[in-house]
Design a protein around this motif. Structure first.
Motif, PDB file in Angstrom:
ATOM      1  N   ALA A  96       1.124  -1.181   0.025  1.00  0.00           N
ATOM      2  CA  ALA A  96      -0.135   0.140  -0.067  1.00  0.00           C
ATOM      3  C   ALA A  96       0.810   1.341  -0.023  1.00  0.00           C
ATOM      4  CB  ALA A  96      -1.053   0.284   1.535  1.00  0.00           C
ATOM      5  N   LEU A  97       2.175   1.299   0.886  1.00  0.00           N
ATOM      6  CA  LEU A  97       3.205   2.345   0.752  1.00  0.00           C
ATOM      7  C   LEU A  97       3.772   2.280  -1.099  1.00  0.00           C
ATOM      8  CD1 LEU A  97       4.540   2.390   4.195  1.00  0.00           C
ATOM      9  CD2 LEU A  97       2.538   3.427   3.004  1.00  0.00           C
ATOM     10  N   ARG A  98       3.824   1.628  -1.577  1.00  0.00           N
ATOM     11  CA  ARG A  98       4.184   1.054  -2.785  1.00  0.00           C
ATOM     12  C   ARG A  98       5.777   1.237  -3.519  1.00  0.00           C
ATOM     13  NH1 ARG A  98       0.225   3.230  -6.624  1.00  0.00           N
ATOM     14  NH2 ARG A  98       1.501   2.231  -8.147  1.00  0.00           N
ATOM     15  N   ARG A 157       5.583  -0.176  -9.049  1.00  0.00           N
ATOM     16  CA  ARG A 157       6.184   0.324  -8.036  1.00  0.00           C
ATOM     17  C   ARG A 157       4.218  -0.142  -6.545  1.00  0.00           C
ATOM     18  NH1 ARG A 157       6.290   4.801 -10.628  1.00  0.00           N
ATOM     19  NH2 ARG A 157       3.742   5.555 -10.195  1.00  0.00           N
ATOM     20  N   ASN A 195       9.630  10.308  -5.822  1.00  0.00           N
ATOM     21  CA  ASN A 195       8.642  10.425  -5.069  1.00  0.00           C
ATOM     22  C   ASN A 195       8.859   9.720  -3.507  1.00  0.00           C
ATOM     23  OD1 ASN A 195       6.743  11.474  -3.686  1.00  0.00           O
ATOM     24  ND2 ASN A 195       5.256  10.618  -3.261  1.00  0.00           N
ATOM     25  N   ARG A 196      10.735  10.237  -3.598  1.00  0.00           N
ATOM     26  CA  ARG A 196      11.628   9.039  -2.593  1.00  0.00           C
ATOM     27  C   ARG A 196      11.873  10.152  -1.642  1.00  0.00           C
ATOM     28  NH1 ARG A 196       9.334   4.208  -3.115  1.00  0.00           N
ATOM     29  NH2 ARG A 196       7.783   5.618  -3.757  1.00  0.00           N
ATOM     30  N   SER A 202      11.411  16.745   1.823  1.00  0.00           N
ATOM     31  CA  SER A 202      10.675  16.210   2.692  1.00  0.00           C
ATOM     32  C   SER A 202       8.910  16.130   2.441  1.00  0.00           C
ATOM     33  CB  SER A 202      10.912  17.237   3.708  1.00  0.00           C
ATOM     34  OG  SER A 202       9.909  19.099   3.246  1.00  0.00           O
ATOM     35  N   PHE A 203       8.313  15.116   3.513  1.00  0.00           N
ATOM     36  CA  PHE A 203       6.900  14.553   2.940  1.00  0.00           C
ATOM     37  C   PHE A 203       7.056  13.479   4.299  1.00  0.00           C
ATOM     38  CE2 PHE A 203       9.498  12.397  -0.100  1.00  0.00           C
ATOM     39  CZ  PHE A 203       8.532  10.793  -0.491  1.00  0.00           C
ATOM     40  N   SER A 204       6.303  13.030   4.545  1.00  0.00           N
ATOM     41  CA  SER A 204       5.465  12.102   5.869  1.00  0.00           C
ATOM     42  C   SER A 204       4.858  10.983   4.429  1.00  0.00           C
ATOM     43  CB  SER A 204       4.754  12.591   6.352  1.00  0.00           C
ATOM     44  OG  SER A 204       4.875  14.111   6.928  1.00  0.00           O
ATOM     45  N   VAL A 205       5.329   9.817   5.318  1.00  0.00           N
ATOM     46  CA  VAL A 205       5.070   8.409   5.054  1.00  0.00           C
ATOM     47  C   VAL A 205       4.795   7.851   5.749  1.00  0.00           C
ATOM     48  CG1 VAL A 205       6.302   8.410   2.442  1.00  0.00           C
ATOM     49  CG2 VAL A 205       7.242   7.817   4.461  1.00  0.00           C
ATOM     50  N   GLY A 206       3.920   7.172   5.614  1.00  0.00           N
ATOM     51  CA  GLY A 206       3.171   5.362   6.956  1.00  0.00           C
ATOM     52  C   GLY A 206       2.281   6.209   7.815  1.00  0.00           C
ATOM     53  N   VAL A 207       1.458   7.215   7.043  1.00  0.00           N
ATOM     54  CA  VAL A 207       0.810   7.915   8.018  1.00  0.00           C
ATOM     55  C   VAL A 207      -0.735   7.275   8.451  1.00  0.00           C
ATOM     56  CG1 VAL A 207       1.838  10.299   7.226  1.00  0.00           C
ATOM     57  CG2 VAL A 207      -0.371   9.242   5.596  1.00  0.00           C
ATOM     58  N   MET A 217      -6.867   5.226  -0.676  1.00  0.00           N
ATOM     59  CA  MET A 217      -5.345   5.282  -0.229  1.00  0.00           C
ATOM     60  C   MET A 217      -4.890   4.196  -1.108  1.00  0.00           C
ATOM     61  SD  MET A 217      -3.861   8.113  -0.358  1.00  0.00           S
ATOM     62  CE  MET A 217      -3.745   9.414   0.359  1.00  0.00           C
ATOM     63  N   GLN A 220      -5.890   3.177  -4.690  1.00  0.00           N
ATOM     64  CA  GLN A 220      -4.597   3.382  -5.342  1.00  0.00           C
ATOM     65  C   GLN A 220      -4.318   2.164  -5.628  1.00  0.00           C
ATOM     66  OE1 GLN A 220      -2.715   6.710  -3.359  1.00  0.00           O
ATOM     67  NE2 GLN A 220      -3.770   8.049  -4.199  1.00  0.00           N
TER      68      GLN A 220
ATOM     69  N   TRP B  11      -9.234   9.340  -5.367  1.00  0.00           N
ATOM     70  CA  TRP B  11      -8.170   8.593  -5.197  1.00  0.00           C
ATOM     71  C   TRP B  11      -7.299   8.935  -6.349  1.00  0.00           C
ATOM     72  CZ3 TRP B  11      -6.687   5.811  -9.492  1.00  0.00           C
ATOM     73  CH2 TRP B  11      -7.472   4.741  -9.855  1.00  0.00           C
ATOM     74  N   GLY B  17       0.383   6.479  -2.730  1.00  0.00           N
ATOM     75  CA  GLY B  17       1.100   5.561  -0.899  1.00  0.00           C
ATOM     76  C   GLY B  17       0.400   6.496   0.207  1.00  0.00           C
ATOM     77  N   THR B  19       0.785   9.231   1.247  1.00  0.00           N
ATOM     78  CA  THR B  19       2.316  10.643   1.234  1.00  0.00           C
ATOM     79  C   THR B  19       1.767  11.719   1.033  1.00  0.00           C
ATOM     80  OG1 THR B  19       3.427   9.008  -0.377  1.00  0.00           O
ATOM     81  CG2 THR B  19       4.687  11.528  -0.365  1.00  0.00           C
ATOM     82  N   ILE B  20       2.259  12.042   2.757  1.00  0.00           N
ATOM     83  CA  ILE B  20       1.861  13.700   3.272  1.00  0.00           C
ATOM     84  C   ILE B  20       2.976  15.207   2.582  1.00  0.00           C
ATOM     85  CG2 ILE B  20       1.396  15.356   4.664  1.00  0.00           C
ATOM     86  CD1 ILE B  20      -0.129  13.041   6.082  1.00  0.00           C
ATOM     87  N   THR B  21       2.987  15.272   1.457  1.00  0.00           N
ATOM     88  CA  THR B  21       3.783  16.682   0.726  1.00  0.00           C
ATOM     89  C   THR B  21       3.754  17.617   1.173  1.00  0.00           C
ATOM     90  OG1 THR B  21       1.583  16.880  -0.774  1.00  0.00           O
ATOM     91  CG2 THR B  21       3.375  14.365  -1.554  1.00  0.00           C
TER      92      THR B  21
END
Lengths: 388, 98
Positions: A96-98, A157, A195-196, A202-207, A217, A220, B11, B17, B19-21
């Protein structure tokens, strides 16, 4: 191209080395161990420039892989059975986090009783995790498929699991044709993934995904694996053309004119073919279909392959206790439901916990499939090779 | 502090994934549906001591330019801590949608 004798596991390790992975995070488990053992040797002797992370469990191995993948690294891990089960919750997160990554899963039965031999229960328990699941039937195919898997994971991905049968493939030596390392590097060049995480971004993942967001989500990832069908086919076709192979989403033998066929996955395919050849010599139009891409299930191609069949025997090497049938059979029945013309299906479970599926067992299954088709009355799932 | 409900994206428009940008996304998070009761401040009893403002775990108490304390209901989860903290019992919890 040179041919050398390799076990299925070593064939995978060579493919991973040639793919020039950046990170390997793994925990040893039989019968997978020799894959990561070989890789640690490659790293230690300088043949592979990668970070080899010794983790304390499979749960951590998968978590480390996600973190590494997030930075854009090319990532590999391998596991089996209880190890895959221990990764369970993290597998869904990776999908799901791709996060692109390749994992070799050397298929082994799940406890209890403790058993280190082959069946497909481990992978089947993870079929809803959102991973692409590929299945191979030889050491050569394990090598080739692992190479293709890196391309597939980076284009879609989505994480890719390459399944190879424990011992039957993992520890059996076969002549394997290795592609030149330079050619492989050209085939899968290192590329920055989009998008890494890096110090510059700076971005947040696993939110947290509250009810307002989770559904979208999740969808997707559902959409991604649906769309991956065409990517997988494209990559396979390109690979075939470049390296003179002949892989398909679904492998077939004798399916141009077959009336009765067995459906298999993994290493069983070889024995099923031998028996199909035997029946063809007797004048019976027998065929074999093997699923290479189990997730995403190649629905349309499958329907095409079975059109015109009178009877199809579906072999599951795992079980869904208490279910209407077993994993592969359920998928097949769903694919065919609603079609006006479809073969009579006969379900089988065989080879659990490494029980050898003998040629005689295959003959029994072919015979039962023919009987089911001719009488149009299939039996309930038959447990072939089980002692009464 | 901007406090406005933003239309939820489909969506296809959401980043891949989960992601919060952009930073500060919690400002856009509407927690109002979590409430089963809401705090009502009696402005006549309120001494403007600021205890509710200090104790609110969500920062849902705001001070107006005229010095009055008010609840920002988009963030208030209805936990009732402000009610318990108020020294002069100027806050009462009223059940949502009886």
């Amino acid at each position: 191209m040179k041919k050398i004798g390799l076990s299925g596991n070593y064939a995978v390790a060579h493919a991973v080395k040639m793919a020039d992975v950046d990170v390997v995070a793994a925990y040893p488990i039989t019968p997978q161990t020799t894959i990561v053992e070989k890789l640690s040797e490659f790293v230690a002797n300088g043949e592979l420039d990668a970070d080899y992370i010794n983790v304390e469990s499979e749960h951590s191995a998968m978590s480390a892989c996600i973190g590494a993948s997030m930075t854009g690294a090319r990532v590999f891990t391998a596991t089996s059975s209880q190890g895959l089960a221990f990764m369970h919750e993290v597998l869904f997160i990776a999908a799901a986090l791709r996060t692109p990554m390749v994992m070799a899963n050397v298929n082994r039965a799940l406890s209890a009783p403790l058993n280190i031999w082959n069946d497909h229960a481990d992978a089947m328990a993870e079929r809803d995790s959102g991973w692409i699941q590929l299945w191979v039937s030889s050491a050569q195919e394990a090598y080739d498929t692992t190479l293709m898997a890196f391309k597939m994971t980076e284009e879609t991905r989505l994480p890719v699991m390459v399944n190879l049968d424990g011992y039957i493939l993992s520890h059996t030596y076969e002549p394997v044709e290795l592609i030149e390392e330079e050619t492989v590097r050209k085939y899968i060049p290192s590329k920055p993934l989009v998008n890494r995480l890096s110090p510059k971004t700076s971005f947040s993942v696993g939110v947290v995904g509250p009810p307002e967001y989770y559904f979208e989500m999740k969808y997707q990832a559902i959409d991604a694996i649906e769309r991956s069908r065409s990517t997988i086919s494209k990559i396979t076709t390109e690979f075939n053309r470049s390296f003179e192979r002949s892989y398909d989403d679904i492998g077939t033998y004798g399916m141009d004119d077959a009336e009765y066929a067995l459906l298999t996955m993994g290493s069983m395919t070889g024995s099923a073919r031998v028996v199909a050849e035997e029946w063809r010599r007797k004048g019976i139009k027998a065929g074999v279909i093997s699923i290479r891409t189990f997730r995403p299930f190649p629905v349309e191609i499958f329907r095409q392959k079975v059109s015109g069949l009178k009877g199809l025997g579906v072999m599951d090497r795992s079980s869904t206790p208490g279910g209407p049938s077993n994993p592969l059979f359920c998928d097949v029945a769903t694919c065919l439901y609603g079609l006006k013309e479809r073969p009579v299906l006969q379900g089988f479970v065989s080879g659990l916990g490494g029980r050898d599926i003998s040629l005689e067992n295959f003959r029994t299954m072919f015979k039962a499939t023919m009987d089911a088709a001719d009488t149009k009355s299939p039996k309930p799932c038959m447990y072939v090779g089980l002692r009464e | 502090m901007k406090c406005e409900k933003v239309p939820l994206k489909g969506w296809r428009e959401l980043p891949e994934g989960g992601t919060i940008t952009e930073p500060g996304s919690s400002v856009l998070f509407d927690a109002s549906a979590w409430r089963t009761s809401k705090p009502i401040i009696d402005q006549n009893k309120c001494t403007k001591c600021g205890l509710c403002w200090i104790f609110c775990p969500e920062g849902a108490i705001k001070v107006n330019p005229d010095g009055r304390y008010e609840v920002e209901f988009m963030y208030c989860k209805g936990c009732g801590i402000c009610d318990k903290a108020c020294a002069v019992r100027a806050i009462r919890m009223e059940e949502e949608e009886k």
